[in-house]
Scaffold this motif. Structure first.
Motif, PDB file in Angstrom:
ATOM      1  N   LYS A  93       0.828  -1.207   0.000  1.00 37.33           N
ATOM      2  CA  LYS A  93       0.000   0.000   0.000  1.00 37.33           C
ATOM      3  C   LYS A  93       0.866   1.262   0.000  1.00 37.33           C
ATOM      4  N   ALA A 124       1.970   1.985  -3.435  1.00 35.42           N
ATOM      5  CA  ALA A 124       0.880   2.577  -4.217  1.00 35.42           C
ATOM      6  C   ALA A 124       0.806   4.081  -4.016  1.00 35.42           C
ATOM      7  N   ALA A 173      -4.997   6.817  -2.018  1.00 33.97           N
ATOM      8  CA  ALA A 173      -4.010   5.768  -1.729  1.00 33.97           C
ATOM      9  C   ALA A 173      -3.491   5.886  -0.297  1.00 33.97           C
ATOM     10  N   GLU A 224      -5.987   4.287   2.005  1.00 30.52           N
ATOM     11  CA  GLU A 224      -5.891   2.820   1.965  1.00 30.52           C
ATOM     12  C   GLU A 224      -4.678   2.337   2.751  1.00 30.52           C
TER      13      GLU A 224
END
Length: 636
Positions: free
Chosen positions: A499, A502, A540, A543
């Motif tokens: 993550k 990302a 992002a 998340e």
């Protein structure tokens, strides 16, 4: 696999039953008989004629032998393994003071893996995260362990023959306790105790009693490191100038009197003595430092010295520094590191090379007590379970006179933890980016500063300009996703790094793009960034935060997560403000964006332009802003 143990196993049975699930074994009478015998010859494990055997000298060696038996019995019906332990004590030091306090269940999970590795000690670093009766501000809202929790950890470790013991601070590194106004009477400077006072000595006595009481072990680490500010605050006002060496040795003797009175075996970090002996009074690794005879004479000899060293990679460097410690006269222990500090990843390039070299030197120098520290500096974004490959290296060194081969290490860590060695190594690539030194020897940590740096201020942008970071993090994100699918045991460990990639594949260079578009007067590009890129980065980040929050609460007590919540919240809010500023400029509501008018300068003298890596920063508040984040009006 079914096994049936024969021999005197009553004391071992609780540990065997705990590890049965991890090992995938059943304890059945119709299983392969395994003869368990005591021995004075180290560890012997084998199988022949359908029968197994484990011979061991110490309890922890049995559990390493149990793992070896199961591991090799899955591959061969006949084998014989002998091992001699090279260190009397070997194990990790967990930092339980930098916000991330392992829950008792997480601690037990870690101890299970340590048992299979054959590690036999664990140091609990607790500055203020344990209870002291009559001191409600000690560890207040910090996730401190109760006496019952520490006893539970100690009891659990003892089943595997693992010696747990406390590492506390009795001089400095007590900022989180001394910040409270109601206890200001204990404070010399921001982090150091006001020594020479009866009530301070009473506090230290209660510290030692509270920290040691829950443990079987008589060992205690009393800290005493990095006390450069000692005697320079209230002490100076009240007593006038005294040398730090005089103040420290006087206080140390009083602390040792307390320790001796309780039958405890003290150890302390060695750095202050070497720093005080150096020319400038602050250099721990100074090649020219020698311990003066007067200092040698006055240093107590009944406290073990712990030489800590996390950065050197050449044997000669360790040999020289060990030699500099010898005049201290005390028994010498060594503490290396698995670098999870100040990063979301693990600096395995440096950790494995430095540890491998250091442990070989320790064997040659007769140092029989070694520890792998896992610090959690500046909020503890790191994951101690991601450091298990490093702990496995310590374990394999501990049972071989030679350095372990990579294939052997990889096979052992897969067996002991369930995770492939190559999956652990992916953690290094969060920071071992283009621009980093080989093996990240100078500890670049872009995984942290690129996340937290402000997109409009771009404090690190000059240092990373020209580096292919977008491509690096994009490729690493794909690799991590693939590895989570092919190595399911690693899926949880690798989720936060995935993550994070990302985020960083979009965010790492966005500040450079912003500045370039602004300088070119390309308002269309700025609008595109404001309306598309920055909201995507914010999504992002959310998340990432959700995955990180789940991982935190799985491993740690809740106290301390609020710090990372605040950091993530600040990051999202600044992205929102940046988008607003860009649109205001593009649509003519403001004439210029002052933040983007500023020239971008190198962040520090450690940068890729002088071959010192992509960059390093130790503090979140310095990554996020050059402005005043907090101000201590009176640090004393």
């Amino acid at each position: 696999m079914k096994l049936w143990f024969e021999g005197d196993i009553l004391a071992l049975l609780p540990g065997i039953e705990i590890l049965a699930d991890e090992l995938g074994i059943q304890l059945e009478e119709d299983g392969m008989p395994v003869r368990v015998e005591s021995s004075s010859e180290g560890i012997e494990v084998g199988c022949e004629d359908g029968q197994g055997y484990i011979r061991y000298e110490h309890i922890h060696q049995f559990f390493r032998g149990l793992g070896l038996l199961v591991q090799h019995a899955r591959k061969s019906a006949v084998f014989h393994i002998t091992e001699q332990q090279q260190f009397d004590l070997v194990g990790p030091m967990f930092d339980l003071s930098r916000n991330a306090v392992l829950t008792t269940e997480s601690f037990k999970d870690m101890l299970n893996k340590m048992a299979l590795m054959g590690l036999n000690t664990v140091m609990l670093y607790m500055e203020d995260t344990y209870e002291i009766e009559g001191e409600p501000y000690f560890g207040y809202m910090r996730g401190r362990y109760s006496q019952q929790e520490l006893r539970e950890i100690d009891d659990y470790a003892a089943q595997f023959g693992i010696e747990a013991f406390p590492s506390i601070q009795t001089l400095a590194h007590l900022e989180e306790f001394l910040k409270w106004e109601p206890v200001s009477h204990y404070k010399d400077t921001k982090g150091a105790l006001l020594v020479g006072e009866d009530r301070t000595l009473s506090l230290v006595e209660r510290m030692i009693e509270s920290a040691s009481a829950p443990f079987r072990s008589r060992k205690i680490h009393i800290g005493m490191d990095e006390a450069e500010e000692l005697g320079r605050g209230k002490y100076l006002d009240r007593n006038g100038y005294s040398s730090r060496f005089d103040i420290m040795t006087s206080h140390l003797e009083k602390v040792l009197d307390i320790v001796r009175g309780r039958g405890l075996e003290p150890m302390m970090w060695s750095d202050m003595f070497l720093k005080l002996a150096s020319g400038n009074g602050s250099e721990y690794y100074d090649a020219e430092t020698s311990i003066p005879e007067e200092m040698q004479r006055r240093i107590p000899k009944d406290v073990d010295m712990v030489y800590w060293d996390y950065v050197h990679t050449e044997a000669e460097e360790y040999e020289q520094l060990v030699a500099k410690h010898r005049p201290l006269g005390s028994k010498l222990a060594f503490a290396g590191a698995v670098w999870i500090f100040n990063t979301f990843g693990v600096n395995y390039g440096l950790s494995l090379k430095a540890s491998d070299t250091a442990l070989q030197v320790c064997k040659r120098e007769g140092i029989n007590e070694v520890y792998a520290t896992m610090w959690g500096d500046d909020g503890n974004e790191g994951n101690p379970f991601a450091a298990l490959l490093g702990l496995q290296l310590y374990a394999e060194h501990a049972y071989s006179p030679e350095r372990p081969e990579w294939g052997h290490l990889a096979e052992r860590v897969k067996f002991c933890t369930g995770i492939e060695a190559d999956s652990y190594l992916l953690m290094k690539d969060l920071d071992e980016t283009p621009g980093a030194e080989p093996d990240n020897r100078v500890q670049s940590n872009p995984s942290k500063f690129l996340l937290y740096q402000d997109v409009l201020l771009g404090l690190f942008d000059h240092q990373i300009e020209g580096l292919e970071l977008t491509a690096h993090y994009e490729a690493l994100e794909r690799t991590l996703a693939e590895r989570r699918a092919t190595d399911p045991a690693a899926a949880q460990m690798l989720e936060v790094p995935e993550k994070l990639c990302a985020v960083l594949k979009r965010k790492s260079l966005i500040g450079i793009e912003l500045k370039r578009a602004y300088d070119a007067g390309d308002k269309a590009a700025l609008v595109l960034i404001a309306e598309r890129e920055l909201p995507e980065i914010a999504r992002a980040v959310k998340e990432l935060r959700a995955a990180h929050r789940t991982a935190w609460h799985h491993m740690f007590k809740p106290f301390g997560w609020e710090v990372l919540d605040i950091r993530y919240g600040g990051l999202v809010n600044r992205l929102d403000s940046a988008a607003l500023r860009l649109l205001d400029y593009a649509e003519g509501r403001i004439a210029r964006i002052e933040e983007l008018e500023q020239e971008r300068l190198p962040y520090s003298s450690a940068n890729r332009f002088n071959n010192r890596g992509a960059g390093w920063c130790s503090y979140y508040y310095r990554m996020a802003t050059p402005n005043v984040f907090f101000h201590v009006l009176n640090p004393f």
